[in-house]
Design a protein around this motif. Structure first.
Motif, PDB file in Angstrom:
ATOM      1  N   TRP A  34       0.867  -1.185   0.000  1.00 20.18           N
ATOM      2  CA  TRP A  34       0.000   0.000   0.000  1.00 20.18           C
ATOM      3  C   TRP A  34       0.899   1.229   0.000  1.00 20.18           C
ATOM      4  N   PHE A  35       0.607   2.133  -0.917  1.00 22.40           N
ATOM      5  CA  PHE A  35       1.313   3.403  -1.031  1.00 22.40           C
ATOM      6  C   PHE A  35       0.351   4.536  -0.699  1.00 22.40           C
ATOM      7  N   GLU A  44       4.815   7.097  -1.607  1.00 21.07           N
ATOM      8  CA  GLU A  44       5.702   6.215  -0.851  1.00 21.07           C
ATOM      9  C   GLU A  44       4.927   5.035  -0.270  1.00 21.07           C
ATOM     10  N   GLY A  45       5.591   3.888  -0.204  1.00 15.67           N
ATOM     11  CA  GLY A  45       4.978   2.701   0.360  1.00 15.67           C
ATOM     12  C   GLY A  45       4.956   2.751   1.876  1.00 15.67           C
ATOM     13  N   VAL A  46       3.859   2.271   2.472  1.00 13.24           N
ATOM     14  CA  VAL A  46       3.754   2.267   3.928  1.00 13.24           C
ATOM     15  C   VAL A  46       3.577   0.862   4.515  1.00 13.24           C
ATOM     16  N   ASP A 101      10.974  -7.836   0.487  1.00 11.78           N
ATOM     17  CA  ASP A 101      12.367  -7.661   0.901  1.00 11.78           C
ATOM     18  C   ASP A 101      13.086  -6.678  -0.017  1.00 11.78           C
ATOM     19  N   GLY A 102      12.456  -6.313  -1.123  1.00 13.53           N
ATOM     20  CA  GLY A 102      13.001  -5.267  -1.977  1.00 13.53           C
ATOM     21  C   GLY A 102      12.622  -3.899  -1.436  1.00 13.53           C
ATOM     22  N   ASP A 103      12.902  -2.859  -2.195  1.00 12.78           N
ATOM     23  CA  ASP A 103      12.587  -1.503  -1.738  1.00 12.78           C
ATOM     24  C   ASP A 103      11.121  -1.206  -2.023  1.00 12.78           C
ATOM     25  N   TYR A 104      10.214  -1.837  -1.241  1.00  9.91           N
ATOM     26  CA  TYR A 104       8.781  -1.708  -1.493  1.00  9.91           C
ATOM     27  C   TYR A 104       8.284  -0.275  -1.267  1.00  9.91           C
TER      28      TYR A 104
END
Length: 123
Positions: A34-35, A44-46, A101-104
């Motif tokens: 969810w962004f 930005e992702g939260v 685990d990536g830059d979500y």
């Protein structure tokens, strides 16, 4: 056909709760994040949940207040938002990516977006 469709309540007073839902179809083997994007700020992702639902991650700004969950049988991912603050006011999007685990938190992680839903928290 690949689709991510959001639904849920949109307006609440400070301290209240809202739930957003994302219905996914047309693809398998994905993580969902969810962004949110507030006026004048970047998206930005939260929160993020992996394919099995057993691994979740949260940004510090929502940790302890938001909960992400998924029902793979229904193809849905929910975001339960509690103790909402005015700073949580933003357009919220669900998004599909490879791994939490990536830059979500980065929009570059996303390969498919939902249409977005306005969430407004008033004092």
């Amino acid at each position: 056909q690949v689709r991510l469709v959001e639904s849920g309540e949109n307006s609440v007073q400070s301290g209240g709760s809202l739930k957003l839902s994302c219905a996914a179809s047309g693809f398998t083997m994905y993580s969902i994040a969810w962004f949110r994007q507030a006026p004048g700020q970047r998206r930005e992702g939260v929160a993020c949940i992996d394919m099995s639902g057993g691994h979740t991650q949260y940004d510090d700004s929502v940790k302890g207040r938001f909960a992400i969950s998924r029902d793979n049988a229904k193809g849905t991912v929910d975001l339960e938002m509690n103790n909402l603050k005015r700073d949580d006011t933003a357009i919220y999007y669900c998004a599909k990516g490879a791994s939490c685990d990536g830059d979500y938190k980065s929009a570059a992680w996303v390969d498919y977006w939902s249409q977005g839903a306005q969430v407004t928290v008033s004092s």
